[in-house]
Design a protein around this motif. Structure first.
Motif, mmCIF file in Angstrom:
data_model
loop_
_atom_site.group_PDB
_atom_site.id
_atom_site.type_symbol
_atom_site.label_atom_id
_atom_site.label_comp_id
_atom_site.label_asym_id
_atom_site.label_seq_id
_atom_site.Cartn_x
_atom_site.Cartn_y
_atom_site.Cartn_z
ATOM 1 N N GLY A 134 65.808 75.061 -12.653
ATOM 2 C CA GLY A 134 66.015 73.986 -11.700
ATOM 3 C C GLY A 134 66.832 74.402 -10.481
ATOM 4 N N LEU A 135 67.381 75.632 -10.510
ATOM 5 C CA LEU A 135 68.147 76.145 -9.370
ATOM 6 C C LEU A 135 67.200 76.932 -8.463
ATOM 7 C CD1 LEU A 135 71.089 76.530 -8.218
ATOM 8 C CD2 LEU A 135 71.086 78.717 -9.401
ATOM 9 N N LYS A 136 67.138 76.534 -7.207
ATOM 10 C CA LYS A 136 66.178 77.152 -6.287
ATOM 11 C C LYS A 136 66.842 77.422 -4.942
ATOM 12 C CE LYS A 136 61.916 76.093 -3.726
ATOM 13 N NZ LYS A 136 60.931 75.029 -3.425
ATOM 14 N N ILE A 137 66.558 78.601 -4.392
ATOM 15 C CA ILE A 137 67.018 78.944 -3.046
ATOM 16 C C ILE A 137 65.900 78.617 -2.069
ATOM 17 C CG2 ILE A 137 67.719 80.805 -1.492
ATOM 18 C CD1 ILE A 137 68.889 82.221 -3.967
ATOM 19 N N GLU A 138 66.208 77.769 -1.118
ATOM 20 C CA GLU A 138 65.236 77.396 -0.094
ATOM 21 C C GLU A 138 65.568 78.181 1.178
ATOM 22 O OE1 GLU A 138 64.886 73.297 1.972
ATOM 23 O OE2 GLU A 138 63.572 73.194 0.206
ATOM 24 N N GLU A 139 64.663 79.020 1.610
ATOM 25 C CA GLU A 139 64.940 79.945 2.713
ATOM 26 C C GLU A 139 64.859 79.224 4.063
ATOM 27 O OE1 GLU A 139 62.407 83.337 2.244
ATOM 28 O OE2 GLU A 139 63.527 84.081 0.506
ATOM 29 N N THR A 140 65.976 78.656 4.449
ATOM 30 C CA THR A 140 66.056 77.891 5.698
ATOM 31 C C THR A 140 66.855 78.614 6.776
ATOM 32 O OG1 THR A 140 68.008 76.789 4.805
ATOM 33 C CG2 THR A 140 65.881 75.680 4.514
ATOM 34 N N TRP A 141 67.478 79.739 6.440
ATOM 35 C CA TRP A 141 68.431 80.389 7.340
ATOM 36 C C TRP A 141 67.709 81.129 8.460
ATOM 37 C CZ3 TRP A 141 73.216 79.426 8.223
ATOM 38 C CH2 TRP A 141 74.058 80.345 8.835
ATOM 39 N N ASP A 142 67.742 80.566 9.654
ATOM 40 C CA ASP A 142 67.134 81.201 10.828
ATOM 41 C C ASP A 142 67.997 80.849 12.030
ATOM 42 O OD1 ASP A 142 65.444 82.559 12.523
ATOM 43 O OD2 ASP A 142 63.963 80.953 12.640
ATOM 44 N N THR A 143 69.089 81.572 12.187
ATOM 45 C CA THR A 143 70.112 81.208 13.150
ATOM 46 C C THR A 143 70.230 82.231 14.277
ATOM 47 O OG1 THR A 143 71.790 82.375 11.859
ATOM 48 C CG2 THR A 143 71.466 80.036 11.400
ATOM 49 N N LEU A 144 71.045 81.881 15.244
ATOM 50 C CA LEU A 144 71.279 82.758 16.384
ATOM 51 C C LEU A 144 72.123 83.963 16.001
ATOM 52 C CD1 LEU A 144 70.909 82.956 19.540
ATOM 53 C CD2 LEU A 144 73.173 81.914 19.705
ATOM 54 N N GLY A 145 73.173 83.743 15.215
ATOM 55 C CA GLY A 145 74.082 84.816 14.829
ATOM 56 C C GLY A 145 74.275 84.870 13.325
ATOM 57 N N MET A 146 74.894 85.932 12.854
ATOM 58 C CA MET A 146 75.141 86.149 11.429
ATOM 59 C C MET A 146 73.868 85.951 10.610
ATOM 60 S SD MET A 146 78.167 87.152 10.672
ATOM 61 C CE MET A 146 79.843 87.263 11.291
#
Length: 388
Positions: free
Chosen positions: A196-208
């Motif tokens: 039930g633990l899931k990583i949703e790949e939402t990270w698309d940022t300007l920095g870091m």
């Protein structure tokens, strides 16, 4: 030894450890552009950190770690960040969590010992997942909307966490949740791979970009009763936590990298309109001097505060919250200034995608959005000055 470091390296052990950090810094700097461009987590960098024993640094000596002081922890963060800021910030969360648990003793001793020994023998990684879409940063005192319910003597967790740095590489997640029955805020230790633990790949940022601070989705995640590791009756602002100075130390490292890049450029670059490199121009020397002043004053403040923390007792530490917040404010804003000055020295070349300067420019601004927020720090400083 770099002259900027001369007054901050106090022992041979520190110097030797920083030599190893310099080796990693050079290695990481060669990979940083690729991880940044592709927004990929630096697993290769963490393989090296584990190989060098750097993921063990804040573990207590009695469990096989180095038990670094806060002062020494910041030295490592600053140095690694000069090679790759995303790697340093990610490492800082792991090391800082362990440092905080070591200092507060808020976990059951047996559980803390177990996790520490797994970090030593199996190179496991841990971080907290507390921020949520609506409650924002825990520093603002919001109550988690993630819930926990005791069903058939096991805890069932449901909710969504954001900014889960290190997520792809973590072995343990510390999840904050509100217990449905009592309304208390609690922390639960959840292992990777929990159903039930899931990583949703939402990270698309300007920095870091390489921190991969993706979202964490919990859908009926069921854990043992013993996974509950602490509660408080209501949400509130946490007590001062010295380990969070790993955040400003990281961004000071970015500023130092930009400073070094700009100075080297000024020595090497000679336009055909001059008979000497641009480092001899008074206006360039003025910008270099301004960078030095920013770094000298910021680092003195940061390291002197860390030293005070290391030497303080529990009661003294509880009075240091405003000073810790001020360090973060000064360091991150000063680091932004240094990178801006460095880019003015390098000029239009700094905007090229092939230049690390444009990455420093993007990464250093992320520090403004790490906790605590500037307006919160200014508010508490003003109240303290006014005696309220």
């Amino acid at each position: 030894m770099h002259y900027l470091d001369a007054s901050f390296i106090k022992t041979k052990i520190q110097a030797d450890r920083l030599k190893l950090a310099d080796e990693l810094k050079i290695l990481f700097s060669k990979r940083a552009a690729k991880h940044d461009e592709e927004a990929t987590f630096p697993f290769d960098n963490f393989d090296n950190l584990k190989e060098y024993g750097f993921t063990h640094l804040t573990v207590p000596k009695k469990y096989g770690g180095k038990e670094l002081s806060l002062y020494e922890f910041l030295q490592i963060q600053e140095r690694i960040a000069q090679g790759d800021a995303a790697t340093a910030l990610s490492l800082g969360w792991h090391l800082g969590i362990i440092m905080n648990l070591r200092e507060t003793n808020k976990w059951p001793q047996g559980l803390f010992e177990k996790v520490c020994k797994e970090i030593i023998t199996e190179n496991k990684l841990i971080n907290s997942a507390a921020t949520e879409p609506r409650s924002g940063s825990p520093a603002r005192g919001g109550k988690p909307e993630t819930t926990a319910e005791l069903i058939n003597n096991r805890w069932v967790l449901n909710g969504k966490k954001t900014y889960a740095s290190l997520a792809p590489a973590l072995d343990y997640f510390i999840i904050t949740a509100t217990i449905i029955e009592s309304g208390s805020v609690a922390e639960f230790l959840v292992s990777k791979g929990a159903e039930g633990l899931k990583i949703e790949e939402t990270w698309d940022t300007l920095g870091m970009r390489a921190t991969r601070s993706d979202d964490l989705i919990l859908t009926n995640v069921t854990v043992e009763k013993e996974a509950l590791i602490g509660t408080r009756e209501k949400a509130g602002k946490p007590k001062p936590q010295g380990w969070l100075l790993h955040i400003p130390a990281c961004y000071v490292g970015v500023a130092m990298a930009a400073r070094n890049e700009a100075i080297q450029f000024s020595k090497d670059y000679q336009p055909n309109s001059a008979n000497h490199p641009i480092c001899e121009f008074p206006e360039v020397q003025q910008k270099i001097a301004l960078m030095e002043i920013e770094l000298m004053t910021t680092r003195q403040f940061m390291y002197s505060t860390a030293e005070r923390w290391d030497q303080a007792n529990k009661e003294e530490r509880e009075r240091m919250g405003t000073d810790l917040a001020a360090v973060k404010y000064v360091a991150t804003n000063s680091s932004v200034k240094v990178v801006d000055l460095a880019m003015r020295i390098v000029g239009a070349h700094s905007l090229s995608k092939s230049s690390p300067m444009q990455r420093y420019y993007r990464d250093v601004r992320a520090g403004l959005h790490n906790p605590p927020a500037d307006e919160m720090t200014l508010k508490v400083l003003a109240k303290r000055a006014l005696g309220s």
